[in-house]
Design a protein around this motif. Structure first.
Motif, PDB file in Angstrom:
ATOM      1  N   PRO A  38      26.165  31.287  -2.707  1.00 20.49           N
ATOM      2  CA  PRO A  38      27.342  30.523  -2.349  1.00 20.49           C
ATOM      3  C   PRO A  38      28.033  31.165  -0.969  1.00 20.49           C
ATOM      4  CG  PRO A  38      28.018  32.065  -4.126  1.00 20.49           C
ATOM      5  CD  PRO A  38      26.754  32.308  -3.854  1.00 20.49           C
ATOM      6  N   PHE A  39      28.813  30.147  -0.220  1.00 20.05           N
ATOM      7  CA  PHE A  39      29.589  30.693   0.815  1.00 20.05           C
ATOM      8  C   PHE A  39      30.556  29.625   1.183  1.00 20.05           C
ATOM      9  CE2 PHE A  39      26.256  28.245   2.820  1.00 20.05           C
ATOM     10  CZ  PHE A  39      26.714  27.598   3.959  1.00 20.05           C
ATOM     11  N   PHE A  40      31.773  30.229   1.851  1.00 18.31           N
ATOM     12  CA  PHE A  40      32.663  29.227   2.247  1.00 18.31           C
ATOM     13  C   PHE A  40      32.520  28.456   3.447  1.00 18.31           C
ATOM     14  CE2 PHE A  40      35.871  32.228  -0.240  1.00 18.31           C
ATOM     15  CZ  PHE A  40      35.359  31.960  -1.349  1.00 18.31           C
ATOM     16  N   GLY A  41      32.973  27.367   3.521  1.00 21.10           N
ATOM     17  CA  GLY A  41      32.762  26.382   4.632  1.00 21.10           C
ATOM     18  C   GLY A  41      33.289  26.962   5.957  1.00 21.10           C
ATOM     19  N   GLY A  42      32.868  26.934   7.363  1.00 14.82           N
ATOM     20  CA  GLY A  42      33.440  27.283   8.501  1.00 14.82           C
ATOM     21  C   GLY A  42      34.798  26.915   8.833  1.00 14.82           C
ATOM     22  N   THR A  43      34.879  25.767   8.251  1.00 10.98           N
ATOM     23  CA  THR A  43      36.717  25.531   8.701  1.00 10.98           C
ATOM     24  C   THR A  43      37.511  26.463   7.896  1.00 10.98           C
ATOM     25  OG1 THR A  43      35.974  23.063   8.742  1.00 10.98           O
ATOM     26  CG2 THR A  43      38.329  23.573   8.399  1.00 10.98           C
ATOM     27  N   PHE A  44      37.198  27.000   6.887  1.00 10.06           N
ATOM     28  CA  PHE A  44      38.189  27.975   6.154  1.00 10.06           C
ATOM     29  C   PHE A  44      38.354  29.155   7.025  1.00 10.06           C
ATOM     30  CE2 PHE A  44      38.782  30.406   1.916  1.00 10.06           C
ATOM     31  CZ  PHE A  44      39.999  30.497   2.544  1.00 10.06           C
ATOM     32  N   PHE A  45      36.985  29.681   7.742  1.00  7.47           N
ATOM     33  CA  PHE A  45      36.982  30.740   8.492  1.00  7.47           C
ATOM     34  C   PHE A  45      37.850  30.312   9.651  1.00  7.47           C
ATOM     35  CE2 PHE A  45      34.837  31.937  12.540  1.00  7.47           C
ATOM     36  CZ  PHE A  45      35.483  33.182  12.650  1.00  7.47           C
ATOM     37  N   GLU A  46      37.526  29.423  10.204  1.00  7.49           N
ATOM     38  CA  GLU A  46      38.478  29.043  11.605  1.00  7.49           C
ATOM     39  C   GLU A  46      40.102  28.955  11.506  1.00  7.49           C
ATOM     40  OE1 GLU A  46      36.687  25.916  14.233  1.00  7.49           O
ATOM     41  OE2 GLU A  46      34.796  26.090  13.098  1.00  7.49           O
ATOM     42  N   LYS A  47      40.400  28.394  10.321  1.00  5.43           N
ATOM     43  CA  LYS A  47      41.658  28.269   9.840  1.00  5.43           C
ATOM     44  C   LYS A  47      42.548  29.764  10.002  1.00  5.43           C
ATOM     45  CE  LYS A  47      45.432  25.879   8.456  1.00  5.43           C
ATOM     46  NZ  LYS A  47      45.828  24.633   9.007  1.00  5.43           N
ATOM     47  N   CYS A  48      41.477  30.615   9.405  1.00  2.00           N
ATOM     48  CA  CYS A  48      42.035  31.989   9.400  1.00  2.00           C
ATOM     49  C   CYS A  48      42.024  32.637  10.688  1.00  2.00           C
ATOM     50  CB  CYS A  48      41.037  32.908   8.114  1.00  2.00           C
ATOM     51  SG  CYS A  48      41.317  32.340   6.519  1.00  2.00           S
ATOM     52  N   TYR A  49      40.948  32.337  11.323  1.00  6.15           N
ATOM     53  CA  TYR A  49      40.939  32.982  12.697  1.00  6.15           C
ATOM     54  C   TYR A  49      42.196  32.440  13.522  1.00  6.15           C
ATOM     55  CZ  TYR A  49      39.187  33.598  17.464  1.00  6.15           C
ATOM     56  OH  TYR A  49      39.117  33.731  18.726  1.00  6.15           O
ATOM     57  N   HIS A  50      42.513  31.385  13.451  1.00  6.36           N
ATOM     58  CA  HIS A  50      43.610  30.600  14.238  1.00  6.36           C
ATOM     59  C   HIS A  50      44.838  31.027  13.828  1.00  6.36           C
ATOM     60  CE1 HIS A  50      45.978  27.549  16.108  1.00  6.36           C
ATOM     61  NE2 HIS A  50      46.479  27.093  15.234  1.00  6.36           N
ATOM     62  N   GLN A  51      44.976  31.572  12.405  1.00 10.53           N
ATOM     63  CA  GLN A  51      46.380  32.222  12.132  1.00 10.53           C
ATOM     64  C   GLN A  51      46.299  33.557  12.000  1.00 10.53           C
ATOM     65  OE1 GLN A  51      47.635  30.309   8.292  1.00 10.53           O
ATOM     66  NE2 GLN A  51      47.759  28.430   9.189  1.00 10.53           N
TER      67      GLN A  51
END
Length: 249
Positions: A72-85
């Motif tokens: 399993p892995f988490f989708g890239g949008t989750f990563f990008e949201k964390c990067y953005h914040q």
């Protein structure tokens, strides 16, 4: 059954011929039933977009995938949201807490400079297996072929295990036109200089599956596969659908 001449599929802990499914919120009970029957055909499970952040009983879902030898892995949008914040530290801590071993580094919604993505992979590759997604979710943006090739080459050299070509769960951006048509010239250019086994092509529909299977064979890496399409995809890989009928072992 074992009496037909069909393409030989990779089995076990595959490094090519990968099927990566997208989980957009399937209930645990339903997932259990699917994995009981079809887990030998699944290699990765992307808990898609940012659903991991709001998924009930997330640890149970992660454990269930692992019990059936699906990564399993988490989708890239989750990563990008964390990067953005500016929450990447918290994101990495979360992956460790849930014992997630794979991390997707993407730039589908945000325009994260390539140099920053390369630095992130270099920093994270000792603790995680990295998946680097290339391409934008913005279907009005037409990324030049040379940029695709350069990014994939550099991301692999930096330590990414695979590169994922953006296609969305709708098949309408990245390696696809707005109408879902495949940018076949782009695909053929990409694999001239890059090992096709290091690329996971997002292919959310049967039409997309069949293009890649017919072009690159039964053991092409495919992503964003719907859980309900897993068995049909395996049949397609084995030449058991009209569009792949003449593929043989």
């Amino acid at each position: 059954m074992n009496f037909l001449s069909i393409p030989k599929r990779k089995t076990g802990n595959r490094v090519c011929g990968i099927t990566s499914v997208i989980d957009l919120g399937i209930p645990l009970g339903v997932l259990q039933s699917i994995l009981e029957d079809y887990s030998p055909y699944i290699d990765f499970a992307k808990i898609g977009i940012g659903t991991a952040y709001v998924t009930p009983r997330l640890q149970e879902k992660i454990n269930l995938y692992k019990a059936y030898h699906v990564k399993p892995f988490f989708g890239g949008t989750f990563f990008e949201k964390c990067y953005h914040q500016n929450k990447l530290k918290e994101y990495v801590q979360t992956l460790n807490e849930f014992e997630i071993e794979w991390i997707e580094i993407s730039t589908g919604t945000l325009d994260i400079p390539l140099e920053e993505r390369l630095q992130l992979i270099s920093m994270l590759k000792n603790d995680f297996h990295c998946l680097a997604e290339v391409g934008s979710k913005d279907n009005s943006f037409d990324m030049p072929v040379d940029d695709w090739k350069q990014e994939i080459k550099l991301l692999l050299e930096a330590g990414s295990t695979y590169c994922i070509t953006e296609g969305r769960d709708s098949g309408t951006s990245g390696i696809y036109e707005k109408n879902g048509e495949i940018k076949s010239n782009l695909i053929h250019e990409l694999i001239k200089d890059i090992d096709v086994n290091k690329i996971i092509f997002e292919a959310p529909t049967p039409r997309h599956h069949m293009f890649f299977i017919n072009e690159f064979g039964a053991n092409v890496n495919l992503g964003n596969i719907k859980l309900t399409d897993v068995l049909a995809l395996e049949a397609e890989r084995c030449g058991l659908r009209s569009e792949s009928f003449f593929m043989e072992g």
